[in-house]
Design an enzyme around this catalytic site. Structure first.
Site, PDB file in Angstrom:
ATOM      1  N   LYS A 112       5.681 -26.368 -14.519  1.00 41.33           N
ATOM      2  CA  LYS A 112       5.104 -27.491 -13.776  1.00 41.33           C
ATOM      3  C   LYS A 112       3.644 -27.783 -14.183  1.00 41.33           C
ATOM      4  O   LYS A 112       3.269 -28.962 -14.319  1.00 41.33           O
ATOM      5  CB  LYS A 112       5.181 -27.142 -12.284  1.00 41.33           C
ATOM      6  CG  LYS A 112       4.671 -28.146 -11.326  1.00 41.33           C
ATOM      7  CD  LYS A 112       5.114 -27.769  -9.921  1.00 41.33           C
ATOM      8  CE  LYS A 112       4.602 -26.392  -9.484  1.00 41.33           C
ATOM      9  NZ  LYS A 112       3.189 -26.358  -9.086  1.00 41.33           N
ATOM     10  N   ARG A 167       2.902 -27.884   0.380  1.00 38.33           N
ATOM     11  CA  ARG A 167       3.767 -26.707   0.384  1.00 38.33           C
ATOM     12  C   ARG A 167       4.385 -26.479   1.760  1.00 38.33           C
ATOM     13  O   ARG A 167       5.254 -25.623   1.904  1.00 38.33           O
ATOM     14  CB  ARG A 167       2.957 -25.472   0.009  1.00 38.33           C
ATOM     15  CG  ARG A 167       2.985 -25.126  -1.488  1.00 38.33           C
ATOM     16  CD  ARG A 167       1.971 -24.049  -1.684  1.00 38.33           C
ATOM     17  NE  ARG A 167       2.164 -23.107  -2.736  1.00 38.33           N
ATOM     18  CZ  ARG A 167       1.577 -23.167  -3.924  1.00 38.33           C
ATOM     19  NH1 ARG A 167       0.873 -24.206  -4.285  1.00 38.33           N
ATOM     20  NH2 ARG A 167       1.707 -22.166  -4.773  1.00 38.33           N
ATOM     21  N   ARG A 202      10.943 -15.408 -16.934  1.00 38.02           N
ATOM     22  CA  ARG A 202       9.771 -15.989 -17.618  1.00 38.02           C
ATOM     23  C   ARG A 202       8.486 -15.321 -17.134  1.00 38.02           C
ATOM     24  O   ARG A 202       7.616 -14.961 -17.922  1.00 38.02           O
ATOM     25  CB  ARG A 202       9.649 -17.492 -17.317  1.00 38.02           C
ATOM     26  CG  ARG A 202      10.615 -18.356 -18.091  1.00 38.02           C
ATOM     27  CD  ARG A 202      10.290 -19.825 -17.825  1.00 38.02           C
ATOM     28  NE  ARG A 202      11.351 -20.709 -18.280  1.00 38.02           N
ATOM     29  CZ  ARG A 202      11.330 -22.027 -18.114  1.00 38.02           C
ATOM     30  NH1 ARG A 202      10.316 -22.613 -17.508  1.00 38.02           N
ATOM     31  NH2 ARG A 202      12.313 -22.772 -18.559  1.00 38.02           N
ATOM     32  N   ARG A 221       1.528 -10.811 -16.499  1.00 30.76           N
ATOM     33  CA  ARG A 221       0.256 -10.893 -15.785  1.00 30.76           C
ATOM     34  C   ARG A 221       0.183  -9.856 -14.677  1.00 30.76           C
ATOM     35  O   ARG A 221       1.201  -9.465 -14.116  1.00 30.76           O
ATOM     36  CB  ARG A 221       0.109 -12.299 -15.182  1.00 30.76           C
ATOM     37  CG  ARG A 221      -0.897 -13.151 -15.894  1.00 30.76           C
ATOM     38  CD  ARG A 221      -0.871 -14.580 -15.462  1.00 30.76           C
ATOM     39  NE  ARG A 221      -0.680 -14.775 -14.035  1.00 30.76           N
ATOM     40  CZ  ARG A 221      -0.602 -15.975 -13.481  1.00 30.76           C
ATOM     41  NH1 ARG A 221      -0.667 -17.056 -14.227  1.00 30.76           N
ATOM     42  NH2 ARG A 221      -0.430 -16.097 -12.172  1.00 30.76           N
ATOM     43  N   ARG A 272       6.616 -14.626  -3.642  1.00 36.62           N
ATOM     44  CA  ARG A 272       6.200 -16.023  -3.844  1.00 36.62           C
ATOM     45  C   ARG A 272       7.403 -16.957  -3.919  1.00 36.62           C
ATOM     46  O   ARG A 272       7.389 -18.048  -3.349  1.00 36.62           O
ATOM     47  CB  ARG A 272       5.344 -16.136  -5.112  1.00 36.62           C
ATOM     48  CG  ARG A 272       4.001 -15.418  -5.002  1.00 36.62           C
ATOM     49  CD  ARG A 272       3.031 -15.852  -6.089  1.00 36.62           C
ATOM     50  NE  ARG A 272       3.543 -15.602  -7.427  1.00 36.62           N
ATOM     51  CZ  ARG A 272       3.123 -14.610  -8.232  1.00 36.62           C
ATOM     52  NH1 ARG A 272       2.172 -13.798  -7.844  1.00 36.62           N
ATOM     53  NH2 ARG A 272       3.633 -14.462  -9.425  1.00 36.62           N
TER      54      ARG A 272
END
Ligand code: AMP
Length: 194
Positions: A16, A92, A127, A133, A144
């Protein structure tokens, strides 16, 4: 070019952010990413930034009140009024939807298009794990993504009912996905009376 106001939805890891930059370049709306705005505040080390960092580190959501405030302020700035906006990472929650709709009425613009960049949960998880990370542990990713299904996915219905919701397949190369998005945006732009 006519200004266009877009909201883009997509799970974390859907591409995105990358697609948002391409849309901004090609079609001109101002990229408004609440994640980027919050990270800039964290970087500055203000009191607010410190509070936001703690929430972000836990993978939780910053309060609607704070988000609505920073988004309303950004939407009222002249570059956005002139060029339109691409809202990325916001809304959100239902509270944020309500606040954005209120601001759009007050400033007399409409949300022309709501894109949902669809990439399945399995695919975004792998992904994110492969980019390695520090905040991408399997547990944090699951939290999340869970929050996204719980809080954000229910908002799609609101925009479907308004007739502005479009699902775009987010699988494939960057160019393939951008071509699909461009077709939809071009159609909405040509339908838009100005
Ligand atoms: P993002 O880069 O959009 O994934 O945002 C990173 C983090 O910032 C999120 O995990 C949240 O903690 C916070 N955040 C960003 N946008 C919002 C929003 N619209 N509402 C609440 N929290 C947000």
């Amino acid at each position: 070019m006519k200004p266009i106001n877009i909201i883009i939805f997509g799970r974390q890891g859907s591409g995105k952010g990358t697609q948002s930059l391409l849309i901004t370049k090609e079609f001109g709306p101002v990229h408004i990413s609440t994640g980027d705005m919050l990270r800039a505040a964290v970087e500055k080390g203000t009191e607010f930034g410190l509070q936001a960092k703690a929430i972000m580190d836990r993978g939780e959501l910053v309060s609607d009140e704070v988000i609505s405030g920073i988004v309303a302020e950004r939407l009222s700035q002249s570059d956005v009024i002139q060029n339109g906006c691409l809202l990325d990472g916001v809304p959100r929650t239902l509270g944020q939807v309500e606040s954005i709709m209120e601001v759009s009425e007050k400033l007399d613009f409409s949300i022309d298009l709501v894109l949902n960049l669809e990439v399945p949960i399995d695919e975004v998880t792998s992904r994110m794990l492969s980019r390695g990370r520090a905040d991408d542990t399997e547990e944090a990713i699951a939290r999340r993504l869970g929050l996204y299904e719980q809080e954000t996915a229910p908002l799609f219905e609101f925009f479907s009912k308004k007739g502005v919701f479009e699902i775009v397949d987010g699988l494939g190369s960057e160019t393939e996905v951008f071509d699909r998005l461009s077709v939809v945006i071009t159609r909405v732009l040509s339908d838009k009376k100005q």
